[in-house]
Design a protein around this motif. Structure first.
Motif, short mmCIF file in Angstrom:
data_model
loop_
_atom_site.label_atom_id
_atom_site.label_comp_id
_atom_site.label_asym_id
_atom_site.label_seq_id
_atom_site.Cartn_x
_atom_site.Cartn_y
_atom_site.Cartn_z
N ALA A 8 34.69 35.55 47.58
CA ALA A 8 33.72 36.01 46.59
C ALA A 8 34.14 35.61 45.18
O ALA A 8 33.31 35.16 44.37
N GLY A 9 35.43 35.76 44.88
CA GLY A 9 35.92 35.38 43.56
C GLY A 9 35.76 33.89 43.29
O GLY A 9 35.35 33.49 42.19
N ASN A 10 36.05 33.08 44.29
CA ASN A 10 35.93 31.62 44.10
C ASN A 10 34.48 31.17 44.01
O ASN A 10 34.16 30.22 43.29
N VAL A 11 33.58 31.85 44.73
CA VAL A 11 32.15 31.51 44.62
C VAL A 11 31.65 31.82 43.21
O VAL A 11 30.94 31.00 42.59
N LEU A 12 32.00 33.00 42.68
CA LEU A 12 31.59 33.34 41.32
C LEU A 12 32.22 32.40 40.31
O LEU A 12 31.58 32.00 39.33
N LEU A 13 33.49 32.03 40.54
CA LEU A 13 34.17 31.09 39.66
C LEU A 13 33.45 29.75 39.64
O LEU A 13 33.24 29.14 38.58
N SER A 177 29.40 38.80 36.26
CA SER A 177 29.72 39.28 37.62
C SER A 177 31.20 39.11 37.93
O SER A 177 31.81 39.99 38.55
N LEU A 178 31.79 38.00 37.48
CA LEU A 178 33.21 37.76 37.76
C LEU A 178 34.09 38.72 36.99
O LEU A 178 35.11 39.20 37.52
N VAL A 179 33.72 39.05 35.75
CA VAL A 179 34.47 40.03 34.97
C VAL A 179 34.42 41.40 35.67
O VAL A 179 35.45 42.08 35.82
N ALA A 180 33.21 41.81 36.10
CA ALA A 180 33.07 43.09 36.79
C ALA A 180 33.84 43.10 38.10
O ALA A 180 34.50 44.08 38.45
N SER A 182 36.51 41.27 38.86
CA SER A 182 37.95 41.30 38.57
C SER A 182 38.40 42.70 38.18
O SER A 182 39.48 43.15 38.58
N ALA A 183 37.57 43.39 37.38
CA ALA A 183 37.91 44.75 36.98
C ALA A 183 37.96 45.68 38.20
O ALA A 183 38.85 46.53 38.32
N LEU A 184 37.02 45.50 39.13
CA LEU A 184 37.00 46.31 40.34
C LEU A 184 38.24 46.06 41.18
O LEU A 184 38.86 47.00 41.70
N MET A 185 38.64 44.78 41.30
CA MET A 185 39.83 44.46 42.09
C MET A 185 41.10 45.00 41.43
O MET A 185 42.03 45.42 42.10
N SER A 186 41.12 45.01 40.10
CA SER A 186 42.30 45.51 39.38
C SER A 186 42.50 46.99 39.63
O SER A 186 43.63 47.49 39.67
N ASN A 187 41.41 47.72 39.80
CA ASN A 187 41.50 49.16 40.02
C ASN A 187 41.91 49.52 41.44
O ASN A 187 42.08 50.69 41.75
N THR A 188 42.03 48.52 42.30
CA THR A 188 42.43 48.79 43.69
C THR A 188 43.87 48.34 43.96
O THR A 188 44.26 48.21 45.11
N GLN A 189 44.63 48.09 42.89
CA GLN A 189 45.98 47.55 43.07
C GLN A 189 47.06 48.64 43.18
O GLN A 189 48.16 48.49 42.68
#
Length: 400
Positions: A8-13, A177-180, A182-189
């Motif tokens: 998903a991250g690479n598709v948005l990138l 979308s990529l910023v959102a 990335s923020a979501l993934m950061s909160n799951t670390q």
């Protein structure tokens, strides 16, 4: 789940980079590839200035191993495509930003490990290079380079301002979308507590960002670069890929050290967005971007002046009055064939005086119109008598 997140991250990138690249007029891109001074300055800022700032901070504050290595990794990891999004949103020089993304992405394969090897060995006797996830780096490299190539090919092949505007919107939506994401993934670390550190931690993470921003503006101003280029290079210098530092932290550290290491990219990511957002607004109001300083904020971020200024400059024309006798008119073209100069003789009594009364600028590469006009600019005239819309047009294209 991890595999899905990566895809998903690479598709948005891909769509972010493709959209930004397809926004750029191919002839502007070719021109930027010849802009050696700006390109060399961008590489110097990204791979020399910011990494040195990070190293000096680590030595000065004598930071613990986990925090210090994370700072060194953050300051040695160019941000790539996110900088395109910032330059597009705030109307800096997007063509230069895309050019720098392509060059820095390729250069980072060698220069980023070299910087990490040098500074981490000298600071902590640590071998960070072996902790780098080279598979992820090469996947990101492939995504970015292919997106840039396909975006530029689409811009050249379709050759339409309407398509450039459409591609810019795709890139902006993908960027948000990529910023959102990335923020979501950061909160799951895990249990990383970003706000439970000493003041030295926050100062140490912020100083490289602020110092590099000041140095970038000072050096580009000293070299008298175009103002939108200064904004672009400052953003390129400071916006870093915090995902690489997160990956290294997860690989190298455990327990309490992992929490300290993870906090660095999280806090730097927050601060780079905040500081660069404020910086871009200030430079817009100071007249350093392609957007007029007195349009509304929403008009500024919602309008791609990168496209509209080039289109508007192609449509410029002057009123021409022809002489009565065709033999009295002399017409010639310049070497590139995109400007016609005319002279004619005007009889006054017994004397004839050759008079040059103007030139006609002809677009060298006509494109389909975008269907959009430059937004209305509040205010009647500037101090020098040039209307703001006319002034913006002159910034975006070559006058005949």
């Amino acid at each position: 789940m991890t595999s899905f997140n990566e895809i998903a991250g690479n598709v948005l990138l891909f769509f972010l980079v493709f959209g930004m690249s397809a926004t750029v007029d191919i002839y502007c891109m070719v021109a930027q590839l010849k802009n050696i001074k700006a390109i060399m300055m961008g590489v110097f800022l990204q791979f020399v200035v910011l990494p040195i700032c990070g190293f000096l901070v680590v030595k000065f504050f004598e930071l613990d191993r986990a925090t210090g290595i994370s700072i060194l990794v953050v300051t040695s990891s160019p941000g790539g495509s996110y900088s395109n999004w910032w330059c597009s949103m705030f109307n800096a020089d997007l063509a230069l930003s895309v050019t720098m993304t392509a060059i820095s992405t390729l250069a980072s394969v060698i220069l980023m490990p070299a910087n990490l090897l040098l500074y981490c060995k000298f600071s902590y006797e640590a071998d960070v290079v072996q902790s780098l996830d080279f598979n992820s780096l090469f996947i990101a490299l492939t995504v970015v380079i292919s997106a840039i190539g396909m975006g530029l090919f689409a811009s050249a092949k379709i050759h339409s301002y309407r398509f450039n505007i459409f591609a810019n919107k795709i890139g902006n939506y993908a960027g948000v979308s990529l910023v959102a994401f990335s923020a979501l993934m950061s909160n799951t670390q895990g249990d990383t507590q970003i706000w439970e550190h000493t003041w030295q931690f926050y100062v140490a993470v912020m100083i490289p960002l602020l110092a590099a921003l000041l140095i970038a503006n000072a050096l580009t101003s000293l070299l008298k670069m175009e103002k939108p280029e200064r904004v672009t290079l400052a953003v390129e210098c400071c916006y870093q890929n915090v995902g690489i530092a997160t990956s290294v932290a997860l690989t190298m550290f455990k327990g309490d050290e992992l929490g300290d290491a993870m906090a660095v990219p999280l806090f730097y990511g927050f601060m780079e967005a905040f500081v660069l957002g404020i910086y871009c607004i200030i430079t817009w109001k100071a007249g350093w971007t392609k957007a007029p300083s007195n349009v509304s904020f929403w008009t500024m971020i919602g309008t791609s002046y990168e496209v509209l200024l080039i289109e508007h400059s192609d449509l410029k024309a002057v009123e021409v009055s022809l002489p009565k006798n065709q033999k009295d008119m002399i017409e010639k073209k310049n070497r590139t064939g995109d400007t016609i100069y005319m002279k004619y003789n005007l009889e006054e009594g017994e004397e004839e005086e050759p008079m040059t009364f103007g030139c006609i600028h002809i677009p060298s590469h006509p494109k389909e119109a975008s269907g959009f006009n430059l937004p209305e600019v509040p205010g009647e005239e500037r101090e020098d008598g040039i209307h703001q819309t006319e002034f913006a047009t002159k910034q975006g294209g070559v006058e005949c």
